[in-house]
Motif scaffolding. Structure first.
Motif, PDB file in Angstrom:
ATOM      1  N   ASP A 211       1.006  -1.201  -0.137  1.00 56.89           N
ATOM      2  CA  ASP A 211       0.143   0.037  -0.033  1.00 56.89           C
ATOM      3  C   ASP A 211       0.693   1.318   0.095  1.00 56.89           C
ATOM      4  OD1 ASP A 211      -1.450   2.152   0.572  1.00 56.89           O
ATOM      5  OD2 ASP A 211      -2.654   1.272   2.268  1.00 56.89           O
ATOM      6  N   PRO A 212       1.054   1.961  -0.937  1.00 48.30           N
ATOM      7  CA  PRO A 212       1.675   3.149  -1.249  1.00 48.30           C
ATOM      8  C   PRO A 212       1.552   4.199  -0.339  1.00 48.30           C
ATOM      9  CG  PRO A 212       0.752   2.810  -3.355  1.00 48.30           C
ATOM     10  CD  PRO A 212       0.102   1.942  -2.275  1.00 48.30           C
ATOM     11  N   GLY A 213       0.328   4.021   0.373  1.00 49.28           N
ATOM     12  CA  GLY A 213      -0.031   5.102   1.460  1.00 49.28           C
ATOM     13  C   GLY A 213       0.177   4.642   2.942  1.00 49.28           C
ATOM     14  N   VAL A 413       4.254  11.942   4.754  1.00 50.45           N
ATOM     15  CA  VAL A 413       4.970  12.412   3.464  1.00 50.45           C
ATOM     16  C   VAL A 413       5.470  11.153   2.892  1.00 50.45           C
ATOM     17  CG1 VAL A 413       5.376  14.865   3.697  1.00 50.45           C
ATOM     18  CG2 VAL A 413       7.077  12.963   4.420  1.00 50.45           C
ATOM     19  N   LYS A 415       3.887   8.703   1.327  1.00 46.62           N
ATOM     20  CA  LYS A 415       3.076   8.347   0.102  1.00 46.62           C
ATOM     21  C   LYS A 415       3.838   9.511  -0.922  1.00 46.62           C
ATOM     22  CE  LYS A 415      -1.041   9.920   1.594  1.00 46.62           C
ATOM     23  NZ  LYS A 415      -0.905  11.149   2.735  1.00 46.62           N
ATOM     24  N   ASP A 416       4.294  10.492  -0.759  1.00 45.35           N
ATOM     25  CA  ASP A 416       4.816  11.564  -1.622  1.00 45.35           C
ATOM     26  C   ASP A 416       6.240  10.859  -2.129  1.00 45.35           C
ATOM     27  OD1 ASP A 416       2.909  12.963  -0.641  1.00 45.35           O
ATOM     28  OD2 ASP A 416       4.209  14.666  -0.111  1.00 45.35           O
ATOM     29  N   GLY A 419       5.850   5.806  -1.266  1.00 46.59           N
ATOM     30  CA  GLY A 419       4.578   5.464  -1.880  1.00 46.59           C
ATOM     31  C   GLY A 419       4.781   5.423  -3.219  1.00 46.59           C
ATOM     32  N   GLN A 420       5.668   6.558  -4.084  1.00 42.86           N
ATOM     33  CA  GLN A 420       5.693   6.571  -5.435  1.00 42.86           C
ATOM     34  C   GLN A 420       6.386   5.048  -6.134  1.00 42.86           C
ATOM     35  OE1 GLN A 420       4.293   9.043  -7.172  1.00 42.86           O
ATOM     36  NE2 GLN A 420       3.442   9.702  -5.310  1.00 42.86           N
ATOM     37  N   GLN A 423       4.829   1.154  -6.606  1.00 41.46           N
ATOM     38  CA  GLN A 423       4.177   0.692  -7.610  1.00 41.46           C
ATOM     39  C   GLN A 423       4.930   0.435  -8.699  1.00 41.46           C
ATOM     40  OE1 GLN A 423       1.278   4.448  -8.350  1.00 41.46           O
ATOM     41  NE2 GLN A 423       3.114   5.771  -8.161  1.00 41.46           N
TER      42      GLN A 423
ATOM     43  N   GLN B 235      -7.924  10.122  -2.088  1.00 45.31           N
ATOM     44  CA  GLN B 235      -6.632   9.726  -1.745  1.00 45.31           C
ATOM     45  C   GLN B 235      -6.647   8.113  -1.095  1.00 45.31           C
ATOM     46  OE1 GLN B 235      -4.850  12.011   1.655  1.00 45.31           O
ATOM     47  NE2 GLN B 235      -3.338  12.575   0.158  1.00 45.31           N
ATOM     48  N   PRO B 239      -3.427   6.375  -2.785  1.00 49.28           N
ATOM     49  CA  PRO B 239      -2.443   7.025  -1.994  1.00 49.28           C
ATOM     50  C   PRO B 239      -1.265   7.546  -2.783  1.00 49.28           C
ATOM     51  CG  PRO B 239      -2.799   4.959  -1.407  1.00 49.28           C
ATOM     52  CD  PRO B 239      -3.784   4.895  -2.342  1.00 49.28           C
ATOM     53  N   ALA B 240      -0.796   6.814  -3.706  1.00 52.14           N
ATOM     54  CA  ALA B 240       0.353   7.390  -4.411  1.00 52.14           C
ATOM     55  C   ALA B 240       0.255   8.376  -5.331  1.00 52.14           C
ATOM     56  CB  ALA B 240       1.235   6.074  -5.048  1.00 52.14           C
ATOM     57  N   ILE B 242      -2.434  10.771  -5.280  1.00 52.55           N
ATOM     58  CA  ILE B 242      -2.688  12.152  -4.586  1.00 52.55           C
ATOM     59  C   ILE B 242      -1.793  12.309  -3.412  1.00 52.55           C
ATOM     60  CG2 ILE B 242      -4.632  13.513  -3.531  1.00 52.55           C
ATOM     61  CD1 ILE B 242      -6.502  12.074  -5.169  1.00 52.55           C
ATOM     62  N   THR B 243      -0.797  13.054  -3.698  1.00 53.19           N
ATOM     63  CA  THR B 243       0.202  13.246  -2.789  1.00 53.19           C
ATOM     64  C   THR B 243      -0.179  14.312  -1.961  1.00 53.19           C
ATOM     65  OG1 THR B 243       1.206  14.911  -4.378  1.00 53.19           O
ATOM     66  CG2 THR B 243       2.070  12.737  -4.112  1.00 53.19           C
ATOM     67  N   THR B 244       0.538  14.430  -0.686  1.00 53.23           N
ATOM     68  CA  THR B 244       0.226  15.487   0.119  1.00 53.23           C
ATOM     69  C   THR B 244       0.045  16.925  -0.262  1.00 53.23           C
ATOM     70  OG1 THR B 244       2.508  15.632   0.903  1.00 53.23           O
ATOM     71  CG2 THR B 244       1.034  14.186   2.180  1.00 53.23           C
ATOM     72  N   ASN B 245       0.457  17.330  -1.266  1.00 50.03           N
ATOM     73  CA  ASN B 245       0.357  18.628  -1.817  1.00 50.03           C
ATOM     74  C   ASN B 245      -0.253  18.611  -3.076  1.00 50.03           C
ATOM     75  OD1 ASN B 245       2.838  17.085  -3.145  1.00 50.03           O
ATOM     76  ND2 ASN B 245       3.549  18.965  -4.147  1.00 50.03           N
ATOM     77  N   ASN B 254      -1.727  19.313   5.314  1.00 51.27           N
ATOM     78  CA  ASN B 254      -0.746  18.583   5.836  1.00 51.27           C
ATOM     79  C   ASN B 254       0.399  19.250   6.762  1.00 51.27           C
ATOM     80  OD1 ASN B 254       2.259  17.652   4.660  1.00 51.27           O
ATOM     81  ND2 ASN B 254       0.919  15.749   5.534  1.00 51.27           N
TER      82      ASN B 254
END
Lengths: 451, 294
Positions: A211-213, A413, A415-416, A419-420, A423, B235, B239-240, B242-245, B254
């Protein structure tokens, strides 16, 4: 055209005020800039803790654990002078948001609050929580499993009483593995081999998912692989090492290729689609904390008897989730609050109730070693003794893990960055590096000495 | 004479006071408070210090903020015209008197607006699912794979769809109300001059809709730049993506609630407010200039 210009005037007035007001209402939610903890001038008195429950007191308790009112009712029966108000203000992050705001505003926080281990350092270091060591909580040490107790020790203090733990175990679908003629993997090599086998047999199915989040599970994986990416010494020195940490590397080397070759699925979890996948047998395995049986039973009761429990690959484990109960600095009656938190999570009768009536996985040694607990039948897993596996995994948790004093932000952060890479096409090693960079720059901004 | 004037003034002020109180408490005070907040920096280690405009300089260089801002600008450029044209067509159709049951259409198109934004996003989230959602089932039905509507390439369009679905009815109603206020005589005069239905729509209805268009566009500017609910809900599913920004508002959220950076978050909110006001003002300028040209 008078009508038109009148309309424009209205629109203009609306523009200026509404736009600005809408934009700023968000900022206004942030609460006061001062506030925080106020020393009420009273000295902590450990001796007063036990007596506090005989005097009339009212305690507010924020928790999102379902059915915990059953254990609280037991408490109120034993201590009729103390009234406990249980409030569920939301789960995890939602509660922390409200708690942060209330603590910042200087009032509105509960006396006692459930706080997960990963978030505890953040609240402890911002002086939002009472150091329970001042109230004699150090005496409780021997009652709790080492993996639980070490997580409430932050910066030389004790900031919570362990409530439940989540030693990771491997849940597997008996029907799926049987059809493939496979057995639950005992090592990570076997796990990788199984991943190929499952996906080859049916391209719609996977050995498991990422789960990327979900930063929590990835942290637990790094922990399980022996990583120690976060080190905190004192209150201001923090080391972040996700790039070169051996455990983080091992984690990336095992999971990275699986993600790249699309042998594990990449999906958000805990949503409707995911539960349907879990029920349908799309995933052969699920690695999760020992809290999972209660959640499985609640969300996919129809899959009863299809899931079984095995030790983690490699035989070692990590904690995944779990909460402590902490007393906030805003607590009006600190002695009674501390006594309540201690009773709730260490009294033999209470911890039994927490396990059997509330469904929490225990944190106390007494219950973890209790033959009655270990051998208990769990209806969702007919013919098995899942608690035995969990209790063994609890002992097999690798020691000395630490969370960051700003893990809530770090996880947000995730997922930023990582999380990228969770996938197809992602570069897990590189992503761990960029997560590290985000964490480090935040830590520096917050005044920590970051290495 | 003078005493009478004073008394009149006092009465006027007494009537004005309740509004003023609410305005100050609800709008001015939070504004001042947020601006004040944005001039400080609070650290977990080291406490609060006055930093002047540092938060703003940081925001000007903050790529995470810019990415979100660019995204909502793109959203504004594509989704808002589409939504307003749809709303306009619906209003013209209902107003034309050629529909059999205009009331049903009016209510039907307006209905989604009554669905709370969060619920709408949840509902569409289910529909978008490519495994067990409607999208997945349609794909199965035709034995093809539809594009994953929750993937990086489609997400903004998917959000645009939710927002359009929610707000077409609302904007349609504003247009429709404006159309109803056109005096009948104008149509009669136009008919005398031999104007057909399209000519009437072009030369009478559309010009009369300009103030309504300005209002709907202004609301859309505000709504778009503050985009928050829909991406926050989706999100969970992606989740990947839709990032926090993802949007500036999500970024501010956030920062404030995950990162406890209330001060920097306030600065972002102030800047976002300014950008919103500027864009709304630009929209008004453009509309006013056109009006003068006509």
């Amino acid at each position: 055209m008078h009508r038109i210009s009148a309309g424009r005037g209205v629109a203009r007035a609306l523009t200026a005020t509404t736009a600005a007001a809408l934009a700023l209402s968000l900022a206004a939610c942030g609460g006061g800039s001062g506030g925080g903890s106020k020393d009420d001038g009273k000295k902590a008195d450990p001796a007063a803790v036990q007596g506090a429950l005989d005097k009339p007191a009212e305690i507010t308790f924020w928790t999102w654990v379902p059915n915990i009112d059953k254990t609280v009712a037991l408490f109120e029966k034993k201590h009729p002078n103390v009234k406990v108000h249980v409030t569920n203000v939301g789960q995890s992050k939602d509660q922390y948001t409200k708690l942060t705001t209330a603590l910042k505003a200087g009032n509105g926080a509960p006396d006692v609050a459930q706080i997960e281990y990963f978030a505890l350092p953040q609240f402890a270091l911002t002086k939002s929580l009472v150091n329970l060591a001042d109230y004699g909580a150090a005496d409780l040490k021997d009652k709790f499993a080492a993996s639980a107790w070490s997580q409430v020790n932050v910066a030389g203090g004790i900031y919570g009483v362990p409530q439940d733990t989540g030693p990771m175990a491997m849940f597997y679908r008996k029907d799926v593995l049987e059809k493939l003629g496979a057995t639950p993997p005992k090592t990570w090599e076997e796990f990788t081999a199984l991943a190929k086998k499952v996906h080859d047999a049916d391209p719609n199915n996977y050995v498991t998912y990422v789960d990327p989040g979900d930063a929590g599970t990835s942290n637990s994986m790094v922990w399980d692989f022996g990583g120690k990416p976060y080190t905190v010494s004192g209150t201001t020195d923090v080391t972040v090492n996700l790039k070169d940490d051996a455990g983080a590397k091992a984690y990336a080397n095992t999971w990275g290729p699986l993600i790249k070759d699309k042998l594990v699925d990449s999906t958000g979890s805990w949503n409707d689609e995911w539960w349907k996948s879990m029920a349908a047998g799309k995933y052969a395995l699920w690695m999760a904390g020992a809290w999972a049986p209660a959640v499985l039973e609640k969300n996919i009761p129809q899959a009863k008897g299809q899931w079984a429990v095995a030790p983690m690959p490699g035989g070692v484990s990590a904690e995944n989730g779990g909460s402590s109960v902490a007393v906030t600095t805003q607590a009006k009656n600190k002695e009674a609050s501390v006594a309540f938190a201690e009773w709730l999570n260490s009294d033999p009768e209470a911890v039994k109730s927490l396990n059997s009536e509330v469904g929490l996985f225990p944190a106390t040694k007494a219950l973890l070693e209790d033959p009655g607990f270990r051998g208990a039948d769990v209806p969702y897993f007919p013919g098995q003794k899942p608690n035995e596996v969990f209790a063994d995994m609890s002992k097999a948790v690798r020691p000395e893990w630490q969370y960051l004093p700003f893990q809530v932000y770090a996880n947000s952060v995730f997922k930023d960055t990582v999380g990228q890479a969770l996938q197809p096409g992602g570069d897990l090693t590189g992503a761990l590096g960029s997560w590290q960079d985000r964490i480090k720059s935040y830590g520096k901004e917050q005044g920590f000495t970051i290495k | 004479m003078r005493r009478g004037a004073v008394r009149r003034n006092v009465t006027a002020h007494a009537f004005f006071l309740p509004f003023l109180a609410v305005f100050v408490i609800g709008v001015i005070a939070p504004l001042v408070y947020a601006i004040n907040l944005s001039l400080y920096q609070e650290k977990m280690i080291g406490g609060t210090v006055f930093t002047g405009l540092d938060n703003y300089t940081k925001a000007f260089k903050d790529e995470l903020f810019h990415v979100g801002l660019g995204r909502v600008a793109l959203f504004f450029a594509i989704q808002v015209p589409l939504m307003l044209i749809l709303a306009l067509l619906a209003a013209l159709a209902i107003d034309s008197g050629r529909l059999r049951a205009p009331g049903v259409f009016r209510i039907g198109i307006f209905m989604p607006y009554a669905v709370p934004g969060v619920v709408a996003a949840l509902m569409w989230g289910y529909l978008y699912g490519d495994r067990f959602g409607l999208a997945g089932e349609i794909g199965d039905l035709f034995h093809t794979e539809l594009p994953d509507l929750l993937s990086e390439h489609w997400m903004l369009a998917s959000i645009g769809n939710v927002v359009t679905w929610s707000y077409v009815g609302y904007n349609m109603l504003i247009f429709y109300a404006a159309l109803r206020s056109i005096p009948e005589e104008l149509y009669e005069a136009a008919e005398m001059d031999g104007a057909g239905a399209f000519r009437k729509a072009w030369s009478i209805k559309l010009p009369a809709l300009r103030p309504a268009l300005l209002m709907t566009t202004t609301f859309s500017v505000i709504g778009t730049f503050q985009l928050f609910n829909e991406p926050s809900i989706l999100q969970q599913l992606a989740p990947a993506v839709i990032t926090t920004n993802y949007t500036p508002n999500m970024y501010a959220y956030n920062l404030a609630f995950d990162g406890r950076q209330f001060n920097y978050s306030a600065a972002i909110a102030v800047l976002l407010g300014l950008v919103t006001v500027l864009v709304a003002y630009a929209v008004q300028l453009v509309t006013t200039r056109r009006e003068r040209m006509l």
